[in-house]
Write an enzyme that holds these catalytic residues in place. Sequence first.
Site, PDB file in Angstrom:
ATOM      1  N   ASP A  69       0.812  -1.232   0.000  1.00 38.10           N
ATOM      2  CA  ASP A  69       0.000   0.000   0.000  1.00 38.10           C
ATOM      3  C   ASP A  69       0.839   1.272   0.000  1.00 38.10           C
ATOM      4  OD1 ASP A  69      -2.251  -1.750   0.377  1.00 38.10           O
ATOM      5  OD2 ASP A  69      -1.825  -1.753   2.520  1.00 38.10           O
ATOM      6  N   LYS A  72       3.401   1.397  -5.021  1.00 36.85           N
ATOM      7  CA  LYS A  72       4.201   0.730  -6.057  1.00 36.85           C
ATOM      8  C   LYS A  72       3.589   0.907  -7.440  1.00 36.85           C
ATOM      9  CE  LYS A  72       3.927  -3.280  -4.077  1.00 36.85           C
ATOM     10  NZ  LYS A  72       3.218  -2.793  -2.885  1.00 36.85           N
ATOM     11  N   GLY A  73       2.259   0.866  -7.526  1.00 38.15           N
ATOM     12  CA  GLY A  73       1.606   1.011  -8.824  1.00 38.15           C
ATOM     13  C   GLY A  73       1.887   2.356  -9.462  1.00 38.15           C
ATOM     14  N   GLY A  96      -4.227  -4.364  -4.993  1.00 36.64           N
ATOM     15  CA  GLY A  96      -4.757  -3.318  -5.864  1.00 36.64           C
ATOM     16  C   GLY A  96      -3.765  -2.183  -6.025  1.00 36.64           C
ATOM     17  N   HIS A  97      -3.557  -1.747  -7.269  1.00 35.99           N
ATOM     18  CA  HIS A  97      -2.630  -0.653  -7.564  1.00 35.99           C
ATOM     19  C   HIS A  97      -3.399   0.491  -8.226  1.00 35.99           C
ATOM     20  CE1 HIS A  97       1.024  -3.607  -7.585  1.00 35.99           C
ATOM     21  NE2 HIS A  97       0.496  -3.426  -6.399  1.00 35.99           N
ATOM     22  N   THR A  98      -3.155   1.709  -7.758  1.00 34.75           N
ATOM     23  CA  THR A  98      -3.898   2.881  -8.223  1.00 34.75           C
ATOM     24  C   THR A  98      -2.962   3.865  -8.908  1.00 34.75           C
ATOM     25  OG1 THR A  98      -5.471   2.640  -6.401  1.00 34.75           O
ATOM     26  CG2 THR A  98      -5.414   4.769  -7.523  1.00 34.75           C
ATOM     27  N   GLN A 278       2.231  -6.347  -2.723  1.00 38.02           N
ATOM     28  CA  GLN A 278       2.374  -6.430  -1.272  1.00 38.02           C
ATOM     29  C   GLN A 278       3.789  -6.031  -0.840  1.00 38.02           C
ATOM     30  OE1 GLN A 278       1.060  -9.646  -2.654  1.00 38.02           O
ATOM     31  NE2 GLN A 278      -1.060  -9.101  -2.373  1.00 38.02           N
ATOM     32  N   ARG A 357     -11.402  -1.775   3.147  1.00 37.99           N
ATOM     33  CA  ARG A 357     -11.264  -1.834   4.602  1.00 37.99           C
ATOM     34  C   ARG A 357     -10.419  -0.665   5.095  1.00 37.99           C
ATOM     35  NH1 ARG A 357      -8.992  -7.803   5.792  1.00 37.99           N
ATOM     36  NH2 ARG A 357      -7.659  -7.178   4.038  1.00 37.99           N
ATOM     37  N   LYS A 385       3.669   9.860   0.019  1.00 39.30           N
ATOM     38  CA  LYS A 385       2.655  10.496   0.882  1.00 39.30           C
ATOM     39  C   LYS A 385       3.275  11.420   1.921  1.00 39.30           C
ATOM     40  CE  LYS A 385      -1.311   7.520   0.257  1.00 39.30           C
ATOM     41  NZ  LYS A 385      -2.490   6.910   0.902  1.00 39.30           N
ATOM     42  N   LEU A 386       4.342  12.107   1.529  1.00 39.40           N
ATOM     43  CA  LEU A 386       4.942  13.097   2.427  1.00 39.40           C
ATOM     44  C   LEU A 386       3.938  14.189   2.773  1.00 39.40           C
ATOM     45  CD1 LEU A 386       7.680  13.995   3.745  1.00 39.40           C
ATOM     46  CD2 LEU A 386       8.042  15.385   1.693  1.00 39.40           C
ATOM     47  N   ASP A 387       3.055  14.520   1.839  1.00 44.20           N
ATOM     48  CA  ASP A 387       2.087  15.592   2.050  1.00 44.20           C
ATOM     49  C   ASP A 387       1.099  15.294   3.169  1.00 44.20           C
ATOM     50  OD1 ASP A 387       1.311  13.608  -0.022  1.00 44.20           O
ATOM     51  OD2 ASP A 387      -0.613  14.652   0.049  1.00 44.20           O
ATOM     52  N   VAL A 468       4.288  13.693  -3.147  1.00 47.46           N
ATOM     53  CA  VAL A 468       3.561  14.755  -2.438  1.00 47.46           C
ATOM     54  C   VAL A 468       2.109  14.821  -2.905  1.00 47.46           C
ATOM     55  CG1 VAL A 468       5.590  16.138  -1.888  1.00 47.46           C
ATOM     56  CG2 VAL A 468       4.473  16.439  -4.104  1.00 47.46           C
ATOM     57  N   GLY A 469       1.577  13.693  -3.326  1.00 49.18           N
ATOM     58  CA  GLY A 469       0.188  13.632  -3.783  1.00 49.18           C
ATOM     59  C   GLY A 469      -0.022  12.393  -4.615  1.00 49.18           C
TER      60      GLY A 469
END
Length: 513
Positions: A69, A72-73, A96-98, A278, A357, A385-387, A468-469
């Site tokens: 999570d 990686k995607g 799941g990869h977004t 994973q 979840r 996700k530093l932001d 950062v996003g």
Amino acid sequence: MPETTTPVDATARPPTQAAQGPDPRALWPALQSARRERRDRLLAPVAEVAGRPAAPRHLTWVGDLQQGDGGKGAMTDRLAAFHHITARVQGGDNAGHTTVFQDGRGDTRVLKSHLLPSGLRHPGVFGVIANGVLVNAETLAHEVAGFRAGLPPLRGRLLLSDRAHLVLPLHREADGRQEEERGSAHAIGTTRRGIGPANVSKANRIGIRVGDLRDPRLLRRRVEQNVRFFGLPRERTDEQVAWLGHHRDLLLSLAGDSVLLLRAAADAGYSIVLEGAQGPMLDIEHGVYPYVTTSPTAFYSVAGGTGLDAAAVDHRIGVLKAYQTMVGNGPFVTEDHGALGDRLREAGDEFGTTTSRPRRCGWLDLVHARWAVELNGYSSVVVTKLDVLDGFDRIGLCVSYEPAAGGHGEFRPDHAYLGGCAPVYCWLPGWRTPTKGVRRQADLPVEARGFLRYVADYLGVEVTAAGVGPAEQDIVVTPGGELARLMAPAAPGPATQPAAGGSVPGPRRVAAP
């Protein structure tokens, strides 16, 4: 009886080549020519999509430092534009990869995939679902159908390994039944996608591979074996066979020998980005057993999942979320059950791509991350996700464990040990200036740069970028770092030179074959 001998003719010549038989090496040129022709035919679809390799070849693996999570995607998608092939290595549709990006009209698109390798939105990239992936045919059919909406066509751009094992409805049923039987106190927390039972069939040599769909009699026999093994009524065989028959044409239309293709592509100089699923905490061999998935998730999965020589992978990019998250059950040393956990969950949108979840959250566990770096041999790390940390007065970093016996403890993948450990934090100053929207490292708040330096120093590996996003452009690349070099255009010119200060260069432009 006296021994007789044959007189020797001193003028006789040595036996001719014809008398001895053909030159043992005489066929080599023809054999080499045949191999080249086979390789060219095998790589023709790749050449048609991605052109001929011109720049130095790169084999790049994108992995995780945590449970998963971490992004990686999105990282694979960014790198795919600078590689010829994107290949999914292992796992199944439980991962799941977004990807968030802007399409040709400037509209923001969100692409979620579970089996298709990330990066296929780039038209000059060829995709491979390798032999290490467990394939739910229904999920794959849904993703292939959904990819048609305003995205480059997949026709001729996707290969599915005929050695990949299939996840049947009976596997999903068995997965759910096993979780129910364990009860809430001992449940693993699986996604109930059938991955564990499918791997059991694979290891028990009754698994069904994509290529088995070519042989109806073999297919039925394998289904019957699975029905008996999982204790299902015999009449369930027909419905499983019918389900496979419904998806047969799609699967076989994509099927091929991915091992041969990937080896040939690497040998011919094509660059390949390898997408993991994973993280190492869930690895079946090295993770926190039994709270693991049943597939390999660490770097060693590359060799088994693709057939490539792992020693040839020259870049190992790890993604590390700026805080810690987890789904499912098991020990979580830095988990916060109060306001901090809630704030991180909401700010980071920490809800599973596959199951929706809510994820468990807490401060970043550097003890765990250092173990992951050593296990996987990462060449650099991207902090994502530093932001989400914007606006905190101070930021916690777990730098040691306090085991039940006292002293300073390291990470050890043992759930009883970890369950008795308390986190030891160091505190860094937070920052009030938002990092979201920043594109150059020099424009990050000084405290954010200090945070990244601390992470790099503790892990002993370069932090090559910071996310950062969620969008493609929301990344701050370290000037001169590994990621900047990987994302440099293949043929730099006045219009394609990387911008100063570490902003993201443009994608590789592929010439027509």
